[in-house]
Motif scaffolding. Structure first.
Motif, mmCIF file in Angstrom:
data_model
loop_
_atom_site.group_PDB
_atom_site.id
_atom_site.type_symbol
_atom_site.label_atom_id
_atom_site.label_comp_id
_atom_site.label_asym_id
_atom_site.label_seq_id
_atom_site.Cartn_x
_atom_site.Cartn_y
_atom_site.Cartn_z
ATOM 1 N N VAL A 19 0.818 -1.217 0.000
ATOM 2 C CA VAL A 19 0.000 0.000 0.000
ATOM 3 C C VAL A 19 0.847 1.260 0.000
ATOM 4 O O VAL A 19 0.663 2.161 -0.831
ATOM 5 N N GLN A 20 1.788 1.350 0.947
ATOM 6 C CA GLN A 20 2.590 2.563 1.008
ATOM 7 C C GLN A 20 3.544 2.664 -0.180
ATOM 8 O O GLN A 20 3.813 3.769 -0.686
ATOM 9 N N LEU A 26 3.056 6.672 -6.730
ATOM 10 C CA LEU A 26 2.161 7.684 -7.272
ATOM 11 C C LEU A 26 2.690 9.088 -6.982
ATOM 12 O O LEU A 26 2.681 9.968 -7.857
ATOM 13 N N ALA A 27 3.162 9.286 -5.745
ATOM 14 C CA ALA A 27 3.701 10.594 -5.361
ATOM 15 C C ALA A 27 4.895 10.974 -6.237
ATOM 16 O O ALA A 27 5.046 12.134 -6.641
ATOM 17 N N ILE A 178 -0.571 7.607 7.060
ATOM 18 C CA ILE A 178 0.834 7.786 7.448
ATOM 19 C C ILE A 178 1.662 8.207 6.236
ATOM 20 O O ILE A 178 2.442 9.167 6.286
ATOM 21 N N ALA A 179 1.489 7.486 5.128
ATOM 22 C CA ALA A 179 2.254 7.805 3.923
ATOM 23 C C ALA A 179 1.921 9.209 3.417
ATOM 24 O O ALA A 179 2.821 9.958 3.014
ATOM 25 N N LEU A 180 0.645 9.580 3.440
ATOM 26 C CA LEU A 180 0.256 10.904 2.967
ATOM 27 C C LEU A 180 0.844 12.014 3.837
ATOM 28 O O LEU A 180 1.229 13.078 3.338
ATOM 29 N N GLN A 181 0.918 11.774 5.150
ATOM 30 C CA GLN A 181 1.542 12.761 6.030
ATOM 31 C C GLN A 181 3.017 12.954 5.679
ATOM 32 O O GLN A 181 3.526 14.079 5.660
ATOM 33 N N ILE A 183 4.419 12.235 2.743
ATOM 34 C CA ILE A 183 4.489 12.836 1.411
ATOM 35 C C ILE A 183 4.327 14.358 1.515
ATOM 36 O O ILE A 183 5.052 15.124 0.873
ATOM 37 N N GLU A 184 3.385 14.779 2.363
ATOM 38 C CA GLU A 184 3.202 16.220 2.554
ATOM 39 C C GLU A 184 4.452 16.854 3.172
ATOM 40 O O GLU A 184 4.864 17.950 2.779
ATOM 41 N N HIS A 185 5.046 16.145 4.127
ATOM 42 C CA HIS A 185 6.229 16.686 4.800
ATOM 43 C C HIS A 185 7.386 16.891 3.822
ATOM 44 O O HIS A 185 8.070 17.924 3.866
ATOM 45 N N TYR A 186 7.583 15.937 2.918
ATOM 46 C CA TYR A 186 8.750 15.998 2.034
ATOM 47 C C TYR A 186 8.450 16.638 0.679
ATOM 48 O O TYR A 186 9.337 17.267 0.080
ATOM 49 N N MET A 187 7.230 16.493 0.197
ATOM 50 C CA MET A 187 6.911 17.004 -1.136
ATOM 51 C C MET A 187 5.981 18.211 -1.115
ATOM 52 O O MET A 187 5.804 18.876 -2.136
ATOM 53 N N GLY A 188 5.336 18.446 0.034
ATOM 54 C CA GLY A 188 4.422 19.567 0.142
ATOM 55 C C GLY A 188 2.966 19.157 0.023
ATOM 56 O O GLY A 188 2.643 18.054 -0.437
ATOM 57 N N PRO A 189 2.051 20.049 0.421
ATOM 58 C CA PRO A 189 0.623 19.722 0.442
ATOM 59 C C PRO A 189 0.004 19.521 -0.930
ATOM 60 O O PRO A 189 -0.986 18.799 -1.053
ATOM 61 N N VAL A 190 0.554 20.150 -1.959
ATOM 62 C CA VAL A 190 -0.031 20.021 -3.299
ATOM 63 C C VAL A 190 0.037 18.579 -3.778
ATOM 64 O O VAL A 190 -0.966 17.997 -4.227
ATOM 65 N N VAL A 191 1.220 17.967 -3.683
ATOM 66 C CA VAL A 191 1.373 16.573 -4.119
ATOM 67 C C VAL A 191 0.561 15.639 -3.224
ATOM 68 O O VAL A 191 -0.081 14.698 -3.711
ATOM 69 N N ALA A 192 0.562 15.901 -1.915
ATOM 70 C CA ALA A 192 -0.206 15.067 -0.994
ATOM 71 C C ALA A 192 -1.695 15.126 -1.318
ATOM 72 O O ALA A 192 -2.384 14.100 -1.326
ATOM 73 N N ASP A 193 -2.211 16.322 -1.605
ATOM 74 C CA ASP A 193 -3.622 16.478 -1.969
ATOM 75 C C ASP A 193 -3.935 15.779 -3.284
ATOM 76 O O ASP A 193 -4.992 15.154 -3.441
ATOM 77 N N GLN A 194 -3.020 15.854 -4.240
ATOM 78 C CA GLN A 194 -3.225 15.177 -5.522
ATOM 79 C C GLN A 194 -3.289 13.667 -5.332
ATOM 80 O O GLN A 194 -4.129 12.991 -5.937
ATOM 81 N N CYS A 195 -2.415 13.136 -4.483
ATOM 82 C CA CYS A 195 -2.440 11.694 -4.185
ATOM 83 C C CYS A 195 -3.775 11.303 -3.542
ATOM 84 O O CYS A 195 -4.390 10.300 -3.926
ATOM 85 N N ALA A 196 -4.200 12.091 -2.568
ATOM 86 C CA ALA A 196 -5.436 11.783 -1.850
ATOM 87 C C ALA A 196 -6.637 11.842 -2.786
ATOM 88 O O ALA A 196 -7.518 10.962 -2.743
ATOM 89 N N ARG A 197 -6.699 12.849 -3.646
ATOM 90 C CA ARG A 197 -7.832 12.965 -4.572
ATOM 91 C C ARG A 197 -7.827 11.829 -5.585
ATOM 92 O O ARG A 197 -8.879 11.288 -5.933
#
Length: 332
Positions: A19-20, A26-27, A178-181, A183-197
């Protein structure tokens, strides 16, 4: 580039290995598309000696190599395993001495360790979580607390940060959160939001699935019943029949019923009903869902049948229970 090491152990759950990794893959694609830069995460799977391991479903996994020293701030994903009984998981954890020592050493080198569900037990064995907040799957919280009394066991959030290097999660989508948190920490909220959507994940929902008061039914040594309980816990909101449970365990329904009665003093059907009703009560207490929404959430469709069963087990109707909760909130 940051390396994500997924630890593979014998008889782990395949999902916890993939999963991660899929999320970080994807990230990487979204990161490259957004920034024009190369992949940020490098993915590696490791096992004790680098040889293949077999998951609980029989899938054979060939890792990239053996356990190795990692660079500071590398990420390590700890897998999940079956929890059939206290004795069974204790035996499995005892056999992970080399992996436990490796996790301790890599933490000392600056690695970030993540675990969820029964993987939190593996991380708990390292002693690194002592005096820190941590969590696990809702139905294992008491077992986790008993085995690791020095850990500050939390039940409210699906993801708990014990420190900058230690992250634990509950069940369900905890590994994705956990992975999304990270991803946001290292890549920023934009990429994390794109992954989540892309994956239809609500990354802002960190609520732990409410626990229920059935932990007393975990204190036994009947492996067959423990396996059945695990199947029921993981699908209590679905139309899983007693026959399907028995078939998955390779026994007859009569044998399964007899073992439940002898061990727990109630039938599998009644056990499932108690899980559903007490989960419904917890949802009424801890969320803003109404009685109908809760009914659907725990696997019922007919309001009359649900109300009758709720009253039979808890002595009150869902509506009365909800009114009592609201009065208590007002008085507080």
């Amino acid at each position: 580039m940051k390396t994500v090491y997924t630890l593979a152990i014998e008889a782990c759950h395949g999902k916890s290995l993939f999963v991660q990794q899929d999320l970080y893959t994807l990230a990487n694609k979204l990161w490259s598309r957004t920034t024009g830069k190369d992949s940020y995460f490098q993915l590696k799977t490791v096992s004790r000696s680098g040889t293949a391991v077999t998951t609980t479903s029989g899938l054979r996994i060939l890792p990239d190599g053996p356990l190795e020293d990692v660079a500071p701030e590398s990420l390590i994903v700890i897998p999940t395993v079956n929890y059939e009984s206290r004795q069974a998981i204790s035996k499995q954890l005892t056999g992970l001495g080399k992996e436990i020592a490796w996790l301790q050493n890599q933490h000392q080198r600056g690695a970030i360790l993540t675990a969820h569900c029964t993987g939190s037990f593996i991380l708990g064995e390292t002693g690194l979580l002592d005096a820190l907040p941590a969590t696990t799957s809702w139905w294992l919280l008491e077992a986790f607390r008993r085995r690791y009394p020095s850990i500050r066991v939390k039940r409210r959030n699906l993801v708990e940060r014990g420190s900058d290097q230690l992250i634990t999660g509950g069940s369900a989508n905890a590994d994705t959160l956990i992975a999304l948190q990270l991803i946001e920490h290292y890549m920023g909220p934009v990429v994390a939001d794109q992954c989540a959507r892309t994956l239809l994940i609500d990354r802002n929902d960190n609520r732990h699935l409410p626990g229920i008061s059935l932990q007393r039914y975990q204190d036994h040594d009947n492996t067959l019943v423990a396996k059945a309980q695990s199947l029921i816990h993981n699908s209590f909101d679905q139309a899983l029949s007693l026959g399907e449970v028995a078939e998955q365990l390779g026994v007859s329904t009569r044998t399964l019923i007899r073992h439940f009665k002898d061990t727990l003093g109630l039938t599998p059907r009644r056990y499932l009903q108690r899980i559903r009703v007490e989960t419904a009560a917890s949802l009424l207490e801890t969320t803003d869902l109404n009685a109908t929404e809760v009914m659907v959430h725990v696997g019922y469709e007919d309001p009359g049948s649900f109300t009758k069963l709720f009253r039979d087990i808890l002595g009150t109707t869902p509506a009365q229970y909800l009114q009592r909760k609201r009065r208590a909130n007002v008085s507080n």
